[in-house]
Design a protein around this motif. Structure first.
Motif, PDB file in Angstrom:
ATOM      1  N   LYS A  28      39.209 -56.471  32.209  1.00  0.00           N
ATOM      2  CA  LYS A  28      38.872 -57.159  30.963  1.00  0.00           C
ATOM      3  C   LYS A  28      39.651 -58.464  30.801  1.00  0.00           C
TER       4      LYS A  28
ATOM      5  N   HIS B  42      30.146 -47.679  22.346  1.00  0.00           N
ATOM      6  CA  HIS B  42      30.284 -48.247  23.684  1.00  0.00           C
ATOM      7  C   HIS B  42      31.584 -47.752  24.310  1.00  0.00           C
TER       8      HIS B  42
ATOM      9  N   ASP C 224      25.393 -47.383  25.421  1.00  0.00           N
ATOM     10  CA  ASP C 224      25.509 -48.482  26.388  1.00  0.00           C
ATOM     11  C   ASP C 224      24.180 -48.802  27.051  1.00  0.00           C
TER      12      ASP C 224
ATOM     13  N   ARG D  55      30.122 -54.136  29.885  1.00  0.00           N
ATOM     14  CA  ARG D  55      30.505 -55.289  29.078  1.00  0.00           C
ATOM     15  C   ARG D  55      30.451 -56.605  29.856  1.00  0.00           C
TER      16      ARG D  55
ATOM     17  N   TYR E 213      33.222 -59.284  26.458  1.00  0.00           N
ATOM     18  CA  TYR E 213      31.871 -59.751  26.787  1.00  0.00           C
ATOM     19  C   TYR E 213      31.910 -61.220  27.219  1.00  0.00           C
TER      20      TYR E 213
END
Length: 374
Positions: free
Chosen positions: A178, A33, A43, A267, A207
Motif C-alpha cells: 500500500k 472491503h 470486493d 485496491r 486506491y
C-alpha cells in the motif's frame, strides 16, 4: 448494484453491537472491503460492474451498426460517454468537499478512463483482444515489479502507512504494498497537477488512478463473455464455456498469488486480481444466465431487474441520496424510530427503510420507462 446500495444496512455496526455473533461477523466481512490482500463479496462489486460493461458492448455495437451508425459517430459518442463517466465520478467524490476533488479512483471514473479503448478493441478479433489483455496484465505487472522498494530513508509518513503495518507483504510481493508502489508514485505527480485543498501525498485506502489500466483488462474479459452470449451457440454450451473459463481464471489468479509472483489485491487491481475476480464474474454470469434465460426462472429476479435497468441512476441515488433519505426519516418518524428492535439493530432498521425508498424511486422510474443512459 444491490450489494452497493445495501451498504446502508451497515452490517458492521450490528456486528460491533453483537460481538459474539459469528453470523453478523460473516455478513459484516462480506459487506466490507478487505484491508489489502484477499477478497470479500463486497470486493466483487466493482469488477462485476466493469465486467458487465464489456458484456454489453457487442450488443450495443451490433444494434447501433444495424441502424446505420458510422464508426466516426460511434467513436464521438463513446468519447463523450467516457468523459461524462469520468466527470460523474469526480462529482460524486466531491460532494462533501469545499472544492472540486479531482480524483479518479471512483468506479465510474475508472470505467470512463478505459471505455474508449474498450470500444476500439470491440472492432478487432478475439485474438487481438486477447493479445491486448496479455500486454495490459504483463505490462502493469512489470511496472510494479521494476519500481524500487522503499529504502532505509523512505518517508512512510508521506505514504500514510508504517513499515510494520500488519497487512504489508514481504519479499518480492512487497512491490504491491500500500502506497509504496508504482501507481502511488504516479499519483503523487499526476493528482497534484489539479487544483487541490492540500498537496496530495497518498490515498487513505491505497486506491490509484492507474487502476483503470487493469480494469480495462476486466472489461476485455467481459467483452469475451458478451461475444459468447451473442454467438449462435446452444445455451448449454455457453454456460459450459463460462464455467470452464471462470474456473481457469480463478486457478490462474490463485497460482500467481500463492507462488508470490503477484498478490490478489483489489485496491490496486493487480493482474492476479483481474484473473481471480474475472473468474467469479464468469461464474456469476453462468449462474444468472442459466437460471433466468435458460431455465426461465424470471419472476424472482424482478427486484434485481428494476435496479439493473437503471444502474447509473441506482449508483448515483445510493451514493448521493442515501444520507438525505436517512435524515428525512429521522425528521418525520422521530429520532428513535430505528430502535424498533433494539439498539443493536438500529442501523439495520434505518438502512432497510432507506434501501426500500431507493428501490421505490427506481421502480417508479421503471414503471414510467425512465432509464438514465449515457
Amino acid at each position: 448494484m444491490l450489494l452497493m446500495m445495501a451498504e446502508v444496512l451497515a452490517f458492521s455496526r450490528v456486528s460491533e453491537a453483537l460481538p459474539n455473533s459469528t453470523f453478523w461477523q460473516f455478513l459484516s466481512f462480506h459487506q466490507s472491503h478487505v484491508e489489502w490482500v484477499g477478497c470479500s463479496l463486497h470486493d466483487l462489486i466493482q469488477p462485476s460492474f466493469s465486467f458487465l460493461v464489456g458484456v454489453a458492448l457487442p450488443f450495443s455495437l451490433g444494434s447501433r451498426l444495424a441502424k446505420g451508425a458510422t464508426f466516426g459517430a460511434l467513436l464521438r459518442h463513446t468519447m463523450v460517454r467516457s468523459l461524462i463517466l469520468i466527470l460523474l465520478g469526480i462529482f460524486l467524490r466531491s460532494m462533501h468537499s469545499e472544492q472540486t476533488y479531482f480524483t479518479f479512483e471512483d468506479t465510474l471514473s475508472q470505467i470512463g478512463l478505459g471505455y474508449t479503448f474498450l470500444f476500439l478493441l470491440g472492432f478487432y478479433s478475439p485474438r487481438v483482444q486477447l493479445i491486448a489483455l496479455v500486454l495490459i496484465l504483463v505490462g502493469y505487472w512489470a511496472a510494479f515489479a521494476l519500481f524500487p522498494l522503499p529504502g532505509a530513508g523512505f518517508n512512510y509518513t508521506l505514504a500514510g502507512v508504517t513499515p510494520d503495518w500488519q497487512y504489508n507483504l514481504q519479499g518480492f510481493a512487497a512491490h504491491w504494498n500500500k502506497n509504496t508502489n508504482f501507481a502511488w508514485d504516479f499519483d503523487r505527480w499526476f493528482l497534484n497537477l489539479f487544483p487541490r485543498e492540500s498537496t496530495f501525498t497518498n490515498n487513505g485506502g491505497g486506491y490509484s488512478t492507474l487502476s483503470f489500466i487493469p480494469t480495462l483488462g476486466t472489461m476485455i474479459l467481459g467483452l469475451f463473455a458478451g461475444k459468447t452470449l451473442k454467438d449462435n451457440v446452444a445455451p448449454n454450451q455457453k454456460i459450459k464455456k463460462f464455467v470452464i473459463t471462470g474456473v481457469l481464471l480463478l486457478i490462474g489468479g490463485l497460482v500467481l498469488h500463492l507462488t508470490g509472483v503477484n498478490p490478489i489485491v483489489k485496491r490496486i487491481w493487480t493482474p492476479a486480481w483481474v484473473l481471480f475476480s474475472g473468474g467469479w464474474c464468469f461464474l456469476f454470469l453462468a449462474f444468472f444466465y442459466g437460471v433466468i434465460d435458460v431455465a426461465n426462472y424470471k419472476r424472482w429476479s424482478f427486484f434485481l431487474m428494476v435496479i439493473g435497468m437503471n444502474s447509473i441512476a441506482a449508483y448515483v441515488i445510493a451514493d448521493g441520496l442515501g444520507a438525505f433519505i436517512g435524515n428525512s426519516l429521522a425528521i418525520h418518524l422521530g429520532q428513535d424510530y430505528n430502535l424498533l428492535f433494539g439498539l443493536p439493530y438500529a442501523t439495520l432498521v434505518k438502512g432497510a427503510l432507506v434501501l426500500l425508498i431507493e428501490w421505490w424511486i427506481l421502480y417508479w422510474m421503471y414503471k414510467n420507462k425512465i432509464f438514465i443512459k449515457i
